[in-house]
Structures are given as structure tokens and as C-alpha cells.
Write a protein that holds these residues in place. Structure first.
Motif, PDB file in Angstrom:
ATOM      1  N   PRO A   2       0.856  -1.180   0.000  1.00  0.00           N
ATOM      2  CA  PRO A   2       0.000   0.000   0.000  1.00  0.00           C
ATOM      3  C   PRO A   2       0.896   1.236   0.000  1.00  0.00           C
ATOM      4  O   PRO A   2       1.952   1.248   0.646  1.00  0.00           O
ATOM      5  CB  PRO A   2      -0.774  -0.109   1.320  1.00  0.00           C
ATOM      6  CG  PRO A   2      -0.636  -1.538   1.742  1.00  0.00           C
ATOM      7  CD  PRO A   2       0.684  -1.990   1.227  1.00  0.00           C
ATOM      8  N   ARG A   3       0.478   2.281  -0.714  1.00  0.00           N
ATOM      9  CA  ARG A   3       1.351   3.444  -0.871  1.00  0.00           C
ATOM     10  C   ARG A   3       0.566   4.748  -0.734  1.00  0.00           C
ATOM     11  O   ARG A   3      -0.625   4.817  -1.046  1.00  0.00           O
ATOM     12  CB  ARG A   3       2.006   3.455  -2.249  1.00  0.00           C
ATOM     13  CG  ARG A   3       2.779   2.204  -2.637  1.00  0.00           C
ATOM     14  CD  ARG A   3       4.103   2.100  -1.950  1.00  0.00           C
ATOM     15  NE  ARG A   3       4.903   0.997  -2.485  1.00  0.00           N
ATOM     16  CZ  ARG A   3       6.037   0.585  -1.968  1.00  0.00           C
ATOM     17  NH1 ARG A   3       6.536   1.186  -0.889  1.00  0.00           N
ATOM     18  NH2 ARG A   3       6.710  -0.424  -2.498  1.00  0.00           N
ATOM     19  N   THR A   4       1.284   5.778  -0.303  1.00  0.00           N
ATOM     20  CA  THR A   4       0.825   7.164  -0.390  1.00  0.00           C
ATOM     21  C   THR A   4       1.949   7.957  -1.020  1.00  0.00           C
ATOM     22  O   THR A   4       3.110   7.823  -0.611  1.00  0.00           O
ATOM     23  CB  THR A   4       0.505   7.745   0.999  1.00  0.00           C
ATOM     24  OG1 THR A   4      -0.480   6.929   1.646  1.00  0.00           O
ATOM     25  CG2 THR A   4      -0.029   9.175   0.885  1.00  0.00           C
ATOM     26  N   CYS A   5       1.643   8.774  -2.029  1.00  0.00           N
ATOM     27  CA  CYS A   5       2.690   9.581  -2.652  1.00  0.00           C
ATOM     28  C   CYS A   5       2.105  10.922  -3.073  1.00  0.00           C
ATOM     29  O   CYS A   5       0.879  11.107  -3.108  1.00  0.00           O
ATOM     30  CB  CYS A   5       3.322   8.860  -3.835  1.00  0.00           C
ATOM     31  SG  CYS A   5       2.240   8.548  -5.243  1.00  0.00           S
ATOM     32  N   ILE A   6       2.999  11.857  -3.402  1.00  0.00           N
ATOM     33  CA  ILE A   6       2.588  13.220  -3.720  1.00  0.00           C
ATOM     34  C   ILE A   6       3.426  13.746  -4.867  1.00  0.00           C
ATOM     35  O   ILE A   6       4.616  13.433  -4.984  1.00  0.00           O
ATOM     36  CB  ILE A   6       2.703  14.121  -2.473  1.00  0.00           C
ATOM     37  CG1 ILE A   6       2.033  15.476  -2.711  1.00  0.00           C
ATOM     38  CG2 ILE A   6       4.157  14.279  -2.022  1.00  0.00           C
ATOM     39  CD1 ILE A   6       1.781  16.250  -1.430  1.00  0.00           C
ATOM     40  N   GLY A   7       2.797  14.554  -5.736  1.00  0.00           N
ATOM     41  CA  GLY A   7       3.495  15.140  -6.871  1.00  0.00           C
ATOM     42  C   GLY A   7       3.123  16.594  -7.055  1.00  0.00           C
ATOM     43  O   GLY A   7       2.056  17.045  -6.620  1.00  0.00           O
ATOM     44  N   HIS A  62      -0.308  22.928  -8.886  1.00  0.00           N
ATOM     45  CA  HIS A  62      -1.209  21.776  -8.843  1.00  0.00           C
ATOM     46  C   HIS A  62      -0.523  20.619  -8.126  1.00  0.00           C
ATOM     47  O   HIS A  62       0.585  20.221  -8.492  1.00  0.00           O
ATOM     48  CB  HIS A  62      -1.640  21.363 -10.251  1.00  0.00           C
ATOM     49  CG  HIS A  62      -2.481  22.397 -10.933  1.00  0.00           C
ATOM     50  ND1 HIS A  62      -1.936  23.466 -11.608  1.00  0.00           N
ATOM     51  CD2 HIS A  62      -3.832  22.545 -11.004  1.00  0.00           C
ATOM     52  CE1 HIS A  62      -2.902  24.228 -12.086  1.00  0.00           C
ATOM     53  NE2 HIS A  62      -4.062  23.698 -11.727  1.00  0.00           N
ATOM     54  N   ILE A  63      -1.211  20.114  -7.104  1.00  0.00           N
ATOM     55  CA  ILE A  63      -0.677  19.045  -6.275  1.00  0.00           C
ATOM     56  C   ILE A  63      -1.510  17.787  -6.502  1.00  0.00           C
ATOM     57  O   ILE A  63      -2.749  17.837  -6.484  1.00  0.00           O
ATOM     58  CB  ILE A  63      -0.710  19.421  -4.774  1.00  0.00           C
ATOM     59  CG1 ILE A  63      -0.096  20.801  -4.550  1.00  0.00           C
ATOM     60  CG2 ILE A  63       0.004  18.358  -3.951  1.00  0.00           C
ATOM     61  CD1 ILE A  63       1.344  20.956  -4.987  1.00  0.00           C
ATOM     62  N   TYR A  64      -0.833  16.673  -6.703  1.00  0.00           N
ATOM     63  CA  TYR A  64      -1.486  15.382  -6.922  1.00  0.00           C
ATOM     64  C   TYR A  64      -1.093  14.451  -5.782  1.00  0.00           C
ATOM     65  O   TYR A  64       0.090  14.257  -5.505  1.00  0.00           O
ATOM     66  CB  TYR A  64      -1.042  14.781  -8.259  1.00  0.00           C
ATOM     67  CG  TYR A  64      -1.163  15.748  -9.409  1.00  0.00           C
ATOM     68  CD1 TYR A  64      -2.382  15.969 -10.039  1.00  0.00           C
ATOM     69  CD2 TYR A  64      -0.051  16.463  -9.851  1.00  0.00           C
ATOM     70  CE1 TYR A  64      -2.495  16.871 -11.092  1.00  0.00           C
ATOM     71  CE2 TYR A  64      -0.155  17.365 -10.898  1.00  0.00           C
ATOM     72  CZ  TYR A  64      -1.374  17.567 -11.509  1.00  0.00           C
ATOM     73  OH  TYR A  64      -1.475  18.473 -12.541  1.00  0.00           O
ATOM     74  N   ILE A  65      -2.091  13.902  -5.112  1.00  0.00           N
ATOM     75  CA  ILE A  65      -1.851  12.996  -3.992  1.00  0.00           C
ATOM     76  C   ILE A  65      -2.550  11.672  -4.289  1.00  0.00           C
ATOM     77  O   ILE A  65      -3.754  11.637  -4.551  1.00  0.00           O
ATOM     78  CB  ILE A  65      -2.380  13.570  -2.670  1.00  0.00           C
ATOM     79  CG1 ILE A  65      -1.841  14.989  -2.432  1.00  0.00           C
ATOM     80  CG2 ILE A  65      -1.986  12.658  -1.512  1.00  0.00           C
ATOM     81  CD1 ILE A  65      -2.442  15.678  -1.219  1.00  0.00           C
TER      82      ILE A  65
END
Length: 302
Positions: free
Chosen positions: A206-211, A218-221
Motif C-alpha cells: 500500500p502506498r501514499t505519494c505526492i506530486g 497543482h498538487i497530486y496525492i
């Protein structure tokens, strides 16, 4: 089990005149289409839904089968920092600057108020599992809280005082620290300068990441569930990088994951009990969210 998965996938396929089965991933949302068209990860989609939580904030949930035949559930926030009413902030357990663990939906209640309404969030920093000390750079409301163990966790995500997103490492920290408003330390760098970074770790979790996009606004989570064969099986770092690039990130990094991965949203504009709902299925304790250290929350100022 694999035969069952294969049967479900092929049920969504077309049989063209050449006699072969052709996979069809019929995305319904903008996010879903980006992932289908710009990665090689999705074979068929069972559900693809986007909700607008607030002006400048969307939450997308996608249920699909991967090209390797595995069930998957992914959850994506898109946050537009150019919206003057929207901010992305660090939350801490009990809204204090001392190490502790607390579930993300409970952390949100300590932050939630008129003029500072929390619309969703995810888990953030890695922490010492005994002392709860968060690893890496940690800022909240413009104040430095910690840089604990930054040698082992040198990457960080920050929101600057000008409301731009930043993903960097300690090599550049000295030049940007005076402009940091919010920051959490992270793990592996996934994308740099619009290119996926080669990964040697091929574990699936399982993962959580951010860009962050090239315009820094613009933030992508992304949260992807795992460790649950029939429901969702997790991703490798290289797959996270594909997703981040497809969504539009120029830089991206991994956050704490495993049983800590949590994706929650607000389900009512009121301040009633139970207004925060976990949408993913954390892998600990039969889907119950774990107490975590600092997280990231999406806030509107009106």
C-alpha cells in the motif's frame, strides 16, 4: 484465484474479428483517462468516479484490474493552490508540536473550524514507531518543528509562503528554508524534472505519494491500497512514478505507506460528528485506520 481474476477481466473485453480478446479500460473521469492513456497499468475499470469537494479540490476513486490481473483500488486528490481559498497544510496529532500518533480523521477535527474547513487529507511523514518522532523536515504554520533523521529521510514536500508546491532534498534545504510554510519529510523520490527515477526496490505495498506540477500550483496525492488480494494489491515505486507522470507531476516522492496509508474526505459541509470518512481500506486491523504522525490536510479558508 488468478483464474477468477482473469475471468472478470475477460468479461470486460471485446472479441474483434481477429479472434483475439482485446482489453478495454473505459475511463469515465479526467483522472481515469489520464491514467489509462499515459500508463501501462490498467486493463479494465470497474468504477471511476470524481467528486468536487470544494472549488479547487477534487477526489477521484478508481477500481480496476491491472495488466497483470490483480484487483486494485486507487484514490487521488487534485489540489489547485492557485485558488486563493484553498491551502494544503500539515496536521499533527492533537494539533500539537510534540510527537504522537493519532488517526487522520481525528487530527482533522482538531483543525476543522469556520474559516478553516478541512475537506480531506492523507497520512504524511514517516515516524519512529516507538517514539512517534517524525522523520525528515517538518514545518507547520511557517514554524520549523523538526529535522529529525534527515540524513536517512532527505526528501521533503513543502508549500511555500507564496503558495507553491515544492519537492526537494536536503541539498537545497538551506536555500529554501526561509520560504517554507508547511513541510513533511518523505521517502523515495519517484519523479524528478519530469522523468521517472529508476528504482531498485520492487516490493509491492500500500502506498501514499505526492506530486507537484511544473507550474508548482497543482498538487497530486495518490493513495493505493494493498495487502488484500480480492480488493487491492498495492504498487511498486516504479508504478507510482507512472501514475504521477500521467497525472501531470513534474516532481514526485513517496510518503509513509503500508498500514499508514489513509485517504479521507469530508462528507458534509456541516460540523457534525462523523463528517470525516475514510474512503480507502487501510491494511491494518481489517480496514481500520491506524494512528499516524503528521499528515496533510486540504483546507478552505471560507
Amino acid at each position: 484465484m488468478l483464474l477468477l481474476a482473469a475471468a472478470m477481466i475477460f468479461a470486460s473485453c471485446s472479441d474483434d474479428n481477429d479472434g483475439r480478446l482485446h482489453l478495454e479500460a473505459n475511463a469515465q473521469t479526467v483522472v481515469g483517462k489520464k491514467l489509462v492513456e499515459n500508463t501501462n497499468l490498467i486493463a479494465t475499470i470497474s468504477s471511476d468516479v470524481t467528486s468536487t469537494l470544494a472549488d479547487g479540490v477534487t477526489a477521484t476513486e478508481i477500481e480496476y484490474f491491472s495488466m497483470t490481473g490483480y484487483a486494485m483500488h486507487a484514490f487521488i486528490f487534485e489540489v489547485d493552490l492557485s485558488n486563493s481559498n484553498i491551502s494544503l497544510e500539515v496536521s499533527t496529532p492533537y494539533n500539537k508540536n510534540t510527537p504522537a500518533f493519532q488517526q487522520m480523521t481525528v487530527q482533522a477535527t482538531y483543525e476543522d473550524a469556520e474559516g478553516h474547513k478541512v475537506w480531506g487529507g492523507v497520512n504524511g511523514a514517516f515516524c519512529n514507531t516507538t517514539t512517534a518522532m517524525p522523520y525528515g523536515v517538518l514545518y507547520k504554520d511557517g514554524a520549523l518543528i523538526s529535522t529529525s533523521n534527515s540524513d536517512a529521510y532527505p526528501n521533503f514536500f513543502a508549500v511555500t509562503k507564496e503558495k507553491t508546491g515544492l519537492i526537494a532534498n536536503m541539498d537545497t534545504y538551506a536555500t529554501v528554508k526561509g520560504d517554507i510554510q508547511e513541510a513533511v519529510g518523505g521517502g523515495v523520490m519517484l519523479v524528478r524534472n519530469g522523468l521517472a527515477i529508476n528504482q531498485t526496490d520492487v516490493t509491492i505495498n500500500p502506498r501514499t505519494c505526492i506530486g507537484v506540477s511544473s507550474d508548482k500550483k497543482h498538487i497530486y496525492i495518490l493513495v493505493v491500497d494493498g495487502r488484500n488480494y480480492h480488493y487491492s494489491n498495492g504498487m511498486m515505486y516504479s508504478e507510482l512514478a507512472q501514475c504521477m507522470l500521467a497525472l501531470g507531476a513534474e516532481t514526485a516522492m513517496n510518503l509513509d505507506g503500508g498500514g499508514s496509508s489513509t485517504f479521507f474526505i469530508r462528507n458534509t459541509p456541516d460540523f457534525t460528528e462523523g463528517r470525516f470518512v475514510v474512503r480507502n481500506w487501510p491494511s491494518d486491523n481489517g480496514g481500520m485506520q491506524r494512528g499516524v504522525g503528521p499528515g496533510l490536510i486540504i483546507v478552505s479558508k471560507k
